[in-house]
Design an enzyme around this catalytic site. Structure first.
Site: not given
Length: 234
Positions: A87-90, A181, A203-204
């Site tokens: 999984r690659i995400g924020s 996820e 990202s935040d």
């Protein structure tokens, strides 16, 4: 071809990167893969297959939340024989020492509930990453000089949370960040004896309120994708 993935079996690689955002899948494929070809667009959930340094890889969007990821991961495993799923995400940072733009490599993923919760009933299963992938990602991040944290994350089943006390407990217990996820991905990988890892860009930040400007996201997310690709084929 499955209900949600329109690719032929030979069009999906054994190594799959899974961003939640299908447009991020397209960007990553166009940026990092050679010969990237669109292999899925069912329901707008784009998937691409190409090569990275001669290694075949698929980048397939998974949507938001554990139920959506569970659909794609299950089909990739059962119908396409995917062996490595990253999984690659924020994510949102939770600890004071975790800054926006940092990368988190998730060793474990705590959750209250997931699509697999009914299987375990009273058991609190601990979803964890595949160690070899984890170690390879740490090595790749160090080689790039990326500011990285390794530890536990929290996979929430809601984006607009109504339980601030839960966040407080996660912070108290050292959880680095929150996303939606990874816990289900790790659980499915354990069940089917596959390799899984989540690599996340902060990202935040939940404590400071700082957020990554839109114009900075592409380069920052690029570091995460490169780390994932290097780890997958280490």
């Amino acid at each position: 071809m499955t209900i949600h993935i329109g690719a032929r079996p030979d069009q999906i690689a054994e190594t799959v990167l899974m961003p939640g955002d299908p447009y991020r899948a397209r960007w990553a494929a166009q940026t990092f893969l050679d010969g990237a070809e669109l292999v899925n667009e069912v329901r707008g959930m784009l998937g691409f297959t190409g090569t990275y340094k001669g290694n075949r890889v698929t980048i397939q969007g998974s949507g938001m939340g554990m139920p959506s990821l569970s659909i794609y991961a299950n089909e990739l495993i059962s119908s396409y024989n995917a062996q490595t799923l990253i999984r690659i995400g924020s994510c949102g940072g939770m600890q004071p020492h975790v800054a926006v733009r940092d990368v988190i490599i998730a060793m474990s993923a705590t959750t209250i509930t997931s699509p697999s919760s009914g299987i375990f009933r009273e058991v609190n299963f601990a979803p964890t990453a595949h160690y070899d992938l984890l170690a390879a990602a740490v090595t790749a991040a160090k080689a790039k000089g990326t500011r990285t944290h390794v530890g536990g994350i929290y996979s929430s089943d809601v984006f607009y949370a109504e339980r601030p006390d839960l966040d407080e407990q996660m912070v108290r217990h050292g959880i680095l960040g929150v996303e939606m996820e990874a816990a289900e991905l790790y659980t499915l990988a354990a069940r089917h004896n596959r390799r899984a890892l989540a690599i996340l860009t902060v990202s935040d930040h939940l404590q400071t309120g700082e957020a990554l400007p839109a114009e900075d996201r592409e380069q920052t997310f690029g570091d995460m994708v490169e780390i994932a690709l290097e780890a997958a084929f280490a």
